[in-house]
Design an enzyme around this catalytic site. Structure first.
Site, PDB file in Angstrom:
ATOM      1  N   ARG A  49       0.844  -1.201   0.000  1.00 51.10           N
ATOM      2  CA  ARG A  49       0.000   0.000   0.000  1.00 51.10           C
ATOM      3  C   ARG A  49       0.875   1.244   0.000  1.00 51.10           C
ATOM      4  O   ARG A  49       1.920   1.280   0.662  1.00 51.10           O
ATOM      5  CB  ARG A  49      -0.919   0.021   1.221  1.00 51.10           C
ATOM      6  CG  ARG A  49      -1.698   1.341   1.359  1.00 51.10           C
ATOM      7  CD  ARG A  49      -2.863   1.244   2.309  1.00 51.10           C
ATOM      8  NE  ARG A  49      -3.488   2.552   2.520  1.00 51.10           N
ATOM      9  CZ  ARG A  49      -4.291   3.163   1.647  1.00 51.10           C
ATOM     10  NH1 ARG A  49      -4.561   2.589   0.486  1.00 51.10           N
ATOM     11  NH2 ARG A  49      -4.824   4.347   1.906  1.00 51.10           N
ATOM     12  N   GLU A  53       0.296  10.278   4.831  1.00 49.66           N
ATOM     13  CA  GLU A  53       0.142  10.626   6.240  1.00 49.66           C
ATOM     14  C   GLU A  53      -1.208  11.277   6.525  1.00 49.66           C
ATOM     15  O   GLU A  53      -1.660  12.151   5.791  1.00 49.66           O
ATOM     16  CB  GLU A  53       1.256  11.592   6.638  1.00 49.66           C
ATOM     17  CG  GLU A  53       1.155  12.115   8.058  1.00 49.66           C
ATOM     18  CD  GLU A  53       2.227  13.141   8.360  1.00 49.66           C
ATOM     19  OE1 GLU A  53       2.576  13.281   9.543  1.00 49.66           O
ATOM     20  OE2 GLU A  53       2.713  13.803   7.426  1.00 49.66           O
ATOM     21  N   CYS A  65     -12.610  10.487   8.130  1.00 49.60           N
ATOM     22  CA  CYS A  65     -12.036   9.887   6.928  1.00 49.60           C
ATOM     23  C   CYS A  65     -11.924   8.383   7.141  1.00 49.60           C
ATOM     24  O   CYS A  65     -12.302   7.856   8.182  1.00 49.60           O
ATOM     25  CB  CYS A  65     -10.663  10.495   6.624  1.00 49.60           C
ATOM     26  SG  CYS A  65      -9.434  10.178   7.916  1.00 49.60           S
ATOM     27  N   GLN A  70      -7.924   2.204   6.852  1.00 43.25           N
ATOM     28  CA  GLN A  70      -7.198   1.621   5.730  1.00 43.25           C
ATOM     29  C   GLN A  70      -5.791   1.210   6.141  1.00 43.25           C
ATOM     30  O   GLN A  70      -5.314   0.139   5.753  1.00 43.25           O
ATOM     31  CB  GLN A  70      -7.138   2.612   4.566  1.00 43.25           C
ATOM     32  CG  GLN A  70      -8.477   2.799   3.866  1.00 43.25           C
ATOM     33  CD  GLN A  70      -8.359   3.695   2.656  1.00 43.25           C
ATOM     34  OE1 GLN A  70      -7.667   4.711   2.692  1.00 43.25           O
ATOM     35  NE2 GLN A  70      -9.015   3.324   1.576  1.00 43.25           N
ATOM     36  N   ASP A 126      -6.137  17.636  -5.020  1.00 47.91           N
ATOM     37  CA  ASP A 126      -5.141  16.659  -4.566  1.00 47.91           C
ATOM     38  C   ASP A 126      -3.772  17.117  -5.044  1.00 47.91           C
ATOM     39  O   ASP A 126      -3.504  17.155  -6.243  1.00 47.91           O
ATOM     40  CB  ASP A 126      -5.470  15.272  -5.124  1.00 47.91           C
ATOM     41  CG  ASP A 126      -4.686  14.155  -4.455  1.00 47.91           C
ATOM     42  OD1 ASP A 126      -3.612  14.438  -3.890  1.00 47.91           O
ATOM     43  OD2 ASP A 126      -5.143  12.999  -4.498  1.00 47.91           O
ATOM     44  N   ARG A 128      -0.825  15.700  -4.007  1.00 50.78           N
ATOM     45  CA  ARG A 128       0.187  14.687  -3.728  1.00 50.78           C
ATOM     46  C   ARG A 128       1.009  14.326  -4.961  1.00 50.78           C
ATOM     47  O   ARG A 128       0.509  14.303  -6.075  1.00 50.78           O
ATOM     48  CB  ARG A 128      -0.470  13.430  -3.158  1.00 50.78           C
ATOM     49  CG  ARG A 128      -1.011  13.620  -1.759  1.00 50.78           C
ATOM     50  CD  ARG A 128      -1.749  12.400  -1.272  1.00 50.78           C
ATOM     51  NE  ARG A 128      -2.993  12.192  -2.021  1.00 50.78           N
ATOM     52  CZ  ARG A 128      -3.847  11.202  -1.776  1.00 50.78           C
ATOM     53  NH1 ARG A 128      -3.559  10.318  -0.825  1.00 50.78           N
ATOM     54  NH2 ARG A 128      -4.959  11.089  -2.472  1.00 50.78           N
ATOM     55  N   LYS A 154      -2.826   6.292  -7.832  1.00 50.53           N
ATOM     56  CA  LYS A 154      -1.695   5.548  -7.282  1.00 50.53           C
ATOM     57  C   LYS A 154      -1.282   4.414  -8.213  1.00 50.53           C
ATOM     58  O   LYS A 154      -0.087   4.133  -8.372  1.00 50.53           O
ATOM     59  CB  LYS A 154      -2.045   5.014  -5.890  1.00 50.53           C
ATOM     60  CG  LYS A 154      -2.230   6.104  -4.846  1.00 50.53           C
ATOM     61  CD  LYS A 154      -2.569   5.519  -3.488  1.00 50.53           C
ATOM     62  CE  LYS A 154      -2.740   6.623  -2.446  1.00 50.53           C
ATOM     63  NZ  LYS A 154      -3.103   6.075  -1.103  1.00 50.53           N
TER      64      LYS A 154
END
Length: 203
Positions: A49, A53, A65, A70, A126, A128, A154
């Site tokens: 996975r 953070e 969330c 998860q 997003d 990231r 991802k």
């Protein structure tokens, strides 16, 4: 690449003893962690996975969330499988940071959804990035992955960096009355792959 391996230690957990590998991004100063369990193979698909953070969900048990659920489920699944990894990336609040995340939560308390709140603060939905995953996976010796995620970004990032995603393993856990709207927004506006039953209220 600015990712530098630092050290490895043991990490005892309720699911078994993981190894914790520390990495530093020398350009940004951020510190990332890879957790590994068992013996990883470069030739066989490894369950894993990529986890960003989430202080509120991972450490403070927030029900806003599904992040903490998860993370724990991923660690349990890896331990039950006998081997696997988690890349724990320091990208709080989908990249906007902890204090901005709290600001976004304040806007959500007033009616905005998770995407609208980020945009009202002047951020993309997003922020990231995943360029650090390649050197981290090279360090722990993983080339083929069974990726636990609902997020197609991802999967795409891994493929772009030459990592074979053999299978996407859904990770639909932690739905509750506080995060149902958030999960729906992740599905409808951020493209997360979640089945309809995940949104049905439980008795």
């Amino acid at each position: 690449m600015s990712i530098k391996y630092v050290a490895t230690s043991k990490l005892p957990t309720p699911w078994g003893v993981f190894a914790m590998h520390g990495f530093e991004d020398t350009e940004t100063g951020k510190e990332h962690v890879a957790l590994t369990f068992g013996t990883l193979s470069a030739d066989e698909p490894v369950l894993g996975r990529i986890h960003s953070e989430c202080l509120t969900g991972d450490a403070l048990f927030s029900l806003r969330c599904d992040c903490g659920f998860q993370l724990q489920t991923a660690m349990q699944n890896i331990a039950e499988t006998g081997c696997g990894f988690i890349l724990y990336l320091r990208q709080e609040g989908r990249g906007i940071g902890l204090l901005n995340k709290i600001r976004a939560y304040e806007l959500q308390d007033k009616g905005a959804n998770t995407v609208e709140a980020n945009e009202q603060l002047g951020f993309p939905a997003d922020m990231r990035k995943y360029d650090m995953i390649k050197p981290m996976l090279e360090q722990i010796g993983v080339k083929h992955v069974r990726l636990m995620t609902n997020n197609p970004r991802k999967v795409k990032a891994m493929k772009e960096f030459g990592i074979e995603v053999v299978e996407r393993v859904p990770l639909q856990v932690g739905k509750n009355r506080y995060n149902e709207a958030y999960l729906k927004t992740k599905s409808t506006e951020l493209g997360h792959m979640m089945s309809e039953y995940h949104f049905v209220d439980e008795d």
